[in-house]
Design an enzyme around this catalytic site. Sequence first.
Site, mmCIF file in Angstrom:
data_model
loop_
_atom_site.group_PDB
_atom_site.id
_atom_site.type_symbol
_atom_site.label_atom_id
_atom_site.label_comp_id
_atom_site.label_asym_id
_atom_site.label_seq_id
_atom_site.Cartn_x
_atom_site.Cartn_y
_atom_site.Cartn_z
ATOM 1 N N GLU B 63 0.811 -1.220 0.000
ATOM 2 C CA GLU B 63 0.000 0.000 0.000
ATOM 3 C C GLU B 63 0.844 1.271 0.000
ATOM 4 O OE1 GLU B 63 -0.698 -2.690 1.766
ATOM 5 O OE2 GLU B 63 -2.785 -3.196 1.329
ATOM 6 N N HIS B 132 -10.752 -5.532 9.019
ATOM 7 C CA HIS B 132 -11.398 -5.389 7.709
ATOM 8 C C HIS B 132 -12.785 -4.770 7.819
ATOM 9 C CE1 HIS B 132 -8.259 -8.334 6.842
ATOM 10 N NE2 HIS B 132 -8.450 -8.153 5.554
#
Lengths: 347, 326
Positions: B63, B132
């Site tokens: 990321e 998540h």
Amino acid sequence: MGSIPIDTTDGRTEILRRMLTIREFEETASDMFADGEIPGFVHLYIGEEAVGVGACSALEESDYITSTHRGHGHSIAKGLDPKLMMAELLGSVEGYNNGKGGSMHIADVDANMLGANGIVGAGPPMATGAALSASYRDADEVALGFLGDGAVAQGQVHEAINLAATWDLPAIYVVENNHFGEGTPVEDQHNVENLSETAEAYDIPGFTVDGMDVTAVYEAVAEARERALAGDGPTFIEAETYRYRGHFEGDPQAYRTDEDVSEWREERDPIDSFEERLLDRGDIDEDELQTMREEVVAEIEAAVDFARDAERPAPEDAYTDMFADPAPEIERFVGDLRADGRGGDSQ
Amino acid sequence: MTETETMTVREAIRAGLREEMERDEDVFIMGEDVAEYGGVLNVTEGLLEEFDERRVRDTPISEAGFTGAGVGAAATGTRPVVELMFSDFMGVAMEQISNQMAKMRYMFGGKTDMPITIRTTEGGGQGAASQHSGTPHTWIAHFPGLKAVAPGTPRAAKGLTKSAIRSDDPVFVFENKMIYEQDGPVPTDSEFTIPIGEANVEREGADVTVAATQRLVGESLEAAEELAGDVDLEVIDLRSLYPLDTDTITESVRKTGRLVVADESPLSYGTHAEVMARVVEDEFYSLDAPLQRVGVADTHIPFATELEDEVVPHTEDVVEAVRRVV
């Protein structure tokens, strides 16, 4: 400024001039910082001139660079104007960043210089992005990310190189191994002998070159640029160099001795050795060299004069340049600060 | 009358992406699994086939690296749309987000644009547990130099996605993954956009204003139906978190005198507090009752269904909050 041909007399003398300009700029900045005229942090590049000038001289104007804390040298090597740089160091609105960046953030996107950076290791991902952009636009451009030896320990650097390697992007990563990551010796921060071994993990070419030799750096970057433009992907170059000053101006440098510094400075100085080479070759004679030095001194004096006379920012400039499409919040809160009364309505 | 088509939030975002890629060659998408796989939540499904691997790019799982590459690409002539699979992963890329993307324009004295869009998913309700399921949009809305939108309807999802891509500023689009299947009318005009910074009154009402985001827009509309005949709710989809449309909120509160803020994020220091602060600053004398907030009680989102149901706010939480102010 396009690439500077190192195989011509004019090219070599221009390369020398740039190294001298960096050193004069920085010695001046050092004095001005000591005198309290430059605020904040100043990280000098003195001793490392051959890396920035060698690398940028092998690039075209349309190529991109990202820089480090130590960005003055890269900026001058990329063709930035010392006047506007000095004005930025003094926080003038006439500086490259309107006084909002200072020494650690000098940038000129028009010259494809994407900024000095206050975060160790932040430049390489952006260099990968500039290389991605060049590749996406199908432009004959490369992006070169400078980083220090300390940044090789940063995770995002490896992510950036892995991405560029995976996508065969036209990127070049130049590690300036100046032997200290802030105040800690390079060997205490990495477990490899040469930082260029990093390249092996990404299956890209990796070289260690003499970063005190402007020609060696130039040739390595020129070769890497050709490889990048041929679609063969990134190259990782470690340039072995040495910084003569502390990590920042005012650094007491308990981590090394004056003898350590003088060994490099007296025996391997990149400017002295290149001057000698040019004198030996007959590219320049002592008189011409003296004239060049005087011109450089005059240029930096003019830069200082310009910066001292340059317009200061107005306090309200603190609230500009945030967005392309402004957010009403900023005006709202600035209005609150000034207590000039919103009444019952925010707008 | 604008022509509309019924589509889901997922389809609306995809349509927005497709239209902007067709409109502007500089727009490309990158992220983990966005191409061949079509995105783990299938938003970008089919775009690889419609375009090609130059325009829709699978990145390595890194990321910080690919967000940073997006920053570099945005500063050098392209308009990247970066997908961060789950917004919880913003932490991995936060250096590039906070110190580079957000600050470049300002630190460079306004001399660069930063036309990058970050699409990312939020929300509990899938049993996906803490890493998540988060709703960290207040990190971004709080950080100077970044813009954040969080649509609650398919129409807003398309219009805001398109505006984010067209913007020369960094814009985060926070997509609540629990409403991807929710459908509604969406304008088919490829020039349809929704300006960043404009809220929308989804339901007019006289008694209580509910300022909501994402999934809680739909659930607040359900609450309005439940309470109909008893309490008349005005439901606003905030749509844009930064900038925030203070005027639409204060205008509503001027009418109703009562406010509930419903946003699925931790209650402390967040979206709720900001909306309320502005109402108190601007419309204090219009308020007839204490303000109420519906959100997450400063916990993480747990795994077990019973625990997750407890933590994630729903229609009944909005109803209860409304009951407390009338």
